[in-house]
Design a protein around this motif. Structure first.
Motif, PDB file in Angstrom:
ATOM      1  N   GLU A 108      11.001 106.549  41.121  1.00  0.00           N
ATOM      2  CA  GLU A 108       9.855 107.242  41.715  1.00  0.00           C
ATOM      3  C   GLU A 108       8.870 107.700  40.633  1.00  0.00           C
ATOM      4  O   GLU A 108       8.642 108.889  40.432  1.00  0.00           O
ATOM      5  CB  GLU A 108      10.342 108.417  42.569  1.00  0.00           C
ATOM      6  CG  GLU A 108      11.189 107.990  43.752  1.00  0.00           C
ATOM      7  CD  GLU A 108      10.412 107.230  44.820  1.00  0.00           C
ATOM      8  OE1 GLU A 108       9.172 107.324  44.831  1.00  0.00           O
ATOM      9  OE2 GLU A 108      11.053 106.548  45.637  1.00  0.00           O
ATOM     10  N   HIS A 109       8.315 106.742  39.956  1.00  0.00           N
ATOM     11  CA  HIS A 109       7.422 107.024  38.835  1.00  0.00           C
ATOM     12  C   HIS A 109       6.002 107.303  39.320  1.00  0.00           C
ATOM     13  O   HIS A 109       5.583 106.805  40.372  1.00  0.00           O
ATOM     14  CB  HIS A 109       7.405 105.840  37.869  1.00  0.00           C
ATOM     15  CG  HIS A 109       8.733 105.563  37.236  1.00  0.00           C
ATOM     16  ND1 HIS A 109       8.919 104.592  36.287  1.00  0.00           N
ATOM     17  CD2 HIS A 109       9.948 106.149  37.416  1.00  0.00           C
ATOM     18  CE1 HIS A 109      10.192 104.583  35.913  1.00  0.00           C
ATOM     19  NE2 HIS A 109      10.825 105.510  36.586  1.00  0.00           N
ATOM     20  N   ALA A 110       5.282 108.043  38.498  1.00  0.00           N
ATOM     21  CA  ALA A 110       3.948 108.481  38.901  1.00  0.00           C
ATOM     22  C   ALA A 110       3.004 107.315  39.198  1.00  0.00           C
ATOM     23  O   ALA A 110       2.331 107.294  40.233  1.00  0.00           O
ATOM     24  CB  ALA A 110       3.349 109.371  37.810  1.00  0.00           C
ATOM     25  N   GLU A 111       2.956 106.322  38.315  1.00  0.00           N
ATOM     26  CA  GLU A 111       1.971 105.255  38.504  1.00  0.00           C
ATOM     27  C   GLU A 111       2.290 104.392  39.713  1.00  0.00           C
ATOM     28  O   GLU A 111       1.395 104.002  40.461  1.00  0.00           O
ATOM     29  CB  GLU A 111       1.879 104.349  37.266  1.00  0.00           C
ATOM     30  CG  GLU A 111       1.703 105.058  35.948  1.00  0.00           C
ATOM     31  CD  GLU A 111       3.050 105.235  35.263  1.00  0.00           C
ATOM     32  OE1 GLU A 111       3.891 105.991  35.788  1.00  0.00           O
ATOM     33  OE2 GLU A 111       3.269 104.638  34.203  1.00  0.00           O
ATOM     34  N   SER A 112       3.574 104.059  39.893  1.00  0.00           N
ATOM     35  CA  SER A 112       3.906 103.192  41.033  1.00  0.00           C
ATOM     36  C   SER A 112       3.674 103.940  42.340  1.00  0.00           C
ATOM     37  O   SER A 112       3.178 103.374  43.318  1.00  0.00           O
ATOM     38  CB  SER A 112       5.337 102.668  40.937  1.00  0.00           C
ATOM     39  OG  SER A 112       6.269 103.685  41.135  1.00  0.00           O
TER      40      SER A 112
ATOM     41  N   SER B 243       3.524 103.122  30.504  1.00  0.00           N
ATOM     42  CA  SER B 243       4.171 102.641  31.731  1.00  0.00           C
ATOM     43  C   SER B 243       5.369 101.740  31.464  1.00  0.00           C
ATOM     44  O   SER B 243       5.409 100.996  30.490  1.00  0.00           O
ATOM     45  CB  SER B 243       3.157 101.887  32.588  1.00  0.00           C
ATOM     46  OG  SER B 243       2.083 102.725  32.926  1.00  0.00           O
ATOM     47  N   CYS B 244       6.302 101.792  32.409  1.00  0.00           N
ATOM     48  CA  CYS B 244       7.490 100.938  32.363  1.00  0.00           C
ATOM     49  C   CYS B 244       7.177  99.586  33.027  1.00  0.00           C
ATOM     50  O   CYS B 244       6.067  99.331  33.489  1.00  0.00           O
ATOM     51  CB  CYS B 244       8.643 101.616  33.098  1.00  0.00           C
ATOM     52  SG  CYS B 244       8.432 101.626  34.896  1.00  0.00           S
ATOM     53  N   ALA B 245       8.194  98.737  33.107  1.00  0.00           N
ATOM     54  CA  ALA B 245       8.018  97.417  33.711  1.00  0.00           C
ATOM     55  C   ALA B 245       7.689  97.523  35.200  1.00  0.00           C
ATOM     56  O   ALA B 245       6.849  96.783  35.719  1.00  0.00           O
ATOM     57  CB  ALA B 245       9.278  96.580  33.502  1.00  0.00           C
ATOM     58  N   GLN B 246       8.343  98.441  35.891  1.00  0.00           N
ATOM     59  CA  GLN B 246       8.044  98.612  37.314  1.00  0.00           C
ATOM     60  C   GLN B 246       6.574  98.959  37.526  1.00  0.00           C
ATOM     61  O   GLN B 246       5.876  98.332  38.328  1.00  0.00           O
ATOM     62  CB  GLN B 246       8.908  99.723  37.928  1.00  0.00           C
ATOM     63  CG  GLN B 246       8.545  99.989  39.373  1.00  0.00           C
ATOM     64  CD  GLN B 246       8.908 101.361  39.900  1.00  0.00           C
ATOM     65  OE1 GLN B 246       9.059 101.520  41.093  1.00  0.00           O
ATOM     66  NE2 GLN B 246       9.030 102.353  39.050  1.00  0.00           N
ATOM     67  N   CYS B 247       6.133  99.977  36.824  1.00  0.00           N
ATOM     68  CA  CYS B 247       4.762 100.457  37.040  1.00  0.00           C
ATOM     69  C   CYS B 247       3.739  99.441  36.542  1.00  0.00           C
ATOM     70  O   CYS B 247       2.700  99.237  37.172  1.00  0.00           O
ATOM     71  CB  CYS B 247       4.575 101.810  36.357  1.00  0.00           C
ATOM     72  SG  CYS B 247       5.628 103.098  37.075  1.00  0.00           S
ATOM     73  N   SER B 248       4.029  98.806  35.409  1.00  0.00           N
ATOM     74  CA  SER B 248       3.131  97.748  34.940  1.00  0.00           C
ATOM     75  C   SER B 248       3.060  96.640  35.974  1.00  0.00           C
ATOM     76  O   SER B 248       1.994  96.068  36.232  1.00  0.00           O
ATOM     77  CB  SER B 248       3.628  97.184  33.599  1.00  0.00           C
ATOM     78  OG  SER B 248       3.615  98.193  32.612  1.00  0.00           O
TER      79      SER B 248
END
Ligand SMILES: [Zn+2]
Length: 378
Positions: free
Chosen positions: A119-123, A220-225
């Protein structure tokens, strides 16, 4: 068995080169005027985080040697009490800004709330922005000739919107076909050929975020990227690097830049626009990591649990991190006049002064809401 598939086009230029050539980007060219704009939005993000600061990663009691300034009391049974209350997620947040400089919305990391690592901010923010667009869809438009809901079917059909994407400035050219000419700034389309203006194409979800910049407090991580790439977000500005994410944002930009289809957002580091808090955060994280050998991050009140694992999210609980964020918040609070006050990237966009005024209003609004974003699952 060897993988004999053809080299994907996005990787072809880098296939036989060093990893460094793939993962390192050419420096961004950022004007002083644009740098000021990035600074305003970045300070906004940091000020927003200060208002929701919570460092109680392992609970609000025990001993956090790196958080003495956040201690609010001592337990008679042993251990201390720290401010912030229940830990809802890491001190990581993001804001989305449209092509005209309007802040669309914000999100925080919500890992703890949802007991989830994703549950990351960017995603969350990208999904939030798409959702906002859907919420605002005026399916029963007030356009057309007759009163809404009345008249023959054909007339009612005419009243329906032919384009559902009208919320963000990013879709300005597309909005032209559904708004009154005087209602919507046509500036970007003004420079287009007349034929193109006459037949505006409906915007697609694939292009909705083309002009959106996301500011995130942590790289950002891979998910958010990945989700920002699928959303074709224009730029991703980050205020601290995260070495655990192996430059995935850079890599995705390299692989998609100039190719057809999804385009990853262009990464912009804080230090590329002179944001001194960027290096301060990186250096303080390194000092924290080194210091853990001597001083643990956390010891439970009964001494049964100790955490001394290097982690950027633990660093983001510390007094050092809070101090840097606090300095940024103070800078914004005391900043009332933009240096490049009249600058605007396009004639329709907010000026830097208007962006600064908006920043003050936005931080005040988030403080007033006093929550870490909408509690949506996605
Ligand atoms: Zn992420």
């Amino acid at each position: 068995m060897a993988d004999d598939r053809p080299v994907p086009p996005g990787l072809a230029n880098f296939w036989n080169g060093p990893v460094a050539a793939f993962a390192e980007l050419e420096p961004n060219v950022i004007s002083d005027e644009q740098a000021e704009r990035h600074r305003i939005f970045s300070l906004t993000l940091m000020a927003m985080l200060v208002g929701q600061w919570n460092g109680n990663k392992y609970g609000d009691t025990g001993t956090y040697p790196w958080r003495e300034a956040q201690q609010v009391g001592t337990l008679t049974s042993g251990g201390n009490v720290y401010g912030g209350g229940s830990y809802l997620g890491h001190n990581i947040a993001a804001i989305a800004v449209d092509g005209e400089g309007r802040i669309i919305d914000y999100e925080f990391n919500h890992n703890q709330v949802f007991d989830s690592t994703v549950e990351h901010a960017e995603s969350r923010l990208v999904r939030r922005v798409f959702s906002l667009n859907q919420i605002y869809e005026p399916w029963a438009s007030e356009q057309g000739s007759g009163p809404a809901g009345g008249g023959p079917a054909a007339a009612r059909r005419d009243q329906r919107p032919h384009n559902r994407r009208r919320v963000f400035a990013t879709a300005v050219p597309e909005r032209a076909d559904l708004a009154d000419p005087g209602e919507v700034s046509m500036t970007p389309a003004d420079t287009a050929p007349a034929a193109a203006q006459a037949t505006p194409k409906p915007s697609s979800y694939a292009t909705l975020l083309n002009d959106v910049t996301i500011y995130t407090s942590l790289e950002s991580c891979a998910q958010c990227s990945g989700i920002m790439c699928l959303g074709s977000v224009k730029d991703i500005v980050y205020l601290q690097w995260d070495q655990g994410q192996f430059l995935i944002g850079n890599i995705m930009w390299q692989a998609t830049n100039g190719t057809k289809g999804f385009t990853a957002p262009r990464p912009i580091r804080g230090d590329e626009f002179g944001f001194e808090y960027f290096s301060q955060l990186n250096e303080a994280t390194e000092a924290f990591t080194q210091g853990l050998a001597e001083t643990p991050f956390y010891v439970s009140a009964d001494g049964s649990f100790t955490n001394a694992t290097p982690s950027v999210t633990s660093f983001l609980c510390t007094d050092a991190a809070m101090g840097i964020y606090g300095a940024a918040a103070n800078e914004l609070e005391g900043w009332s006049t933009a240096t490049h006050a009249d600058y605007a990237p396009t004639p329709a966009a907010l000026t830097n002064q208007q962006v600064l005024d908006e920043a003050h209003d936005f931080v005040a609004w988030v403080d007033e809401l006093d929550n870490r974003g909408a509690p949506h699952r996605v």
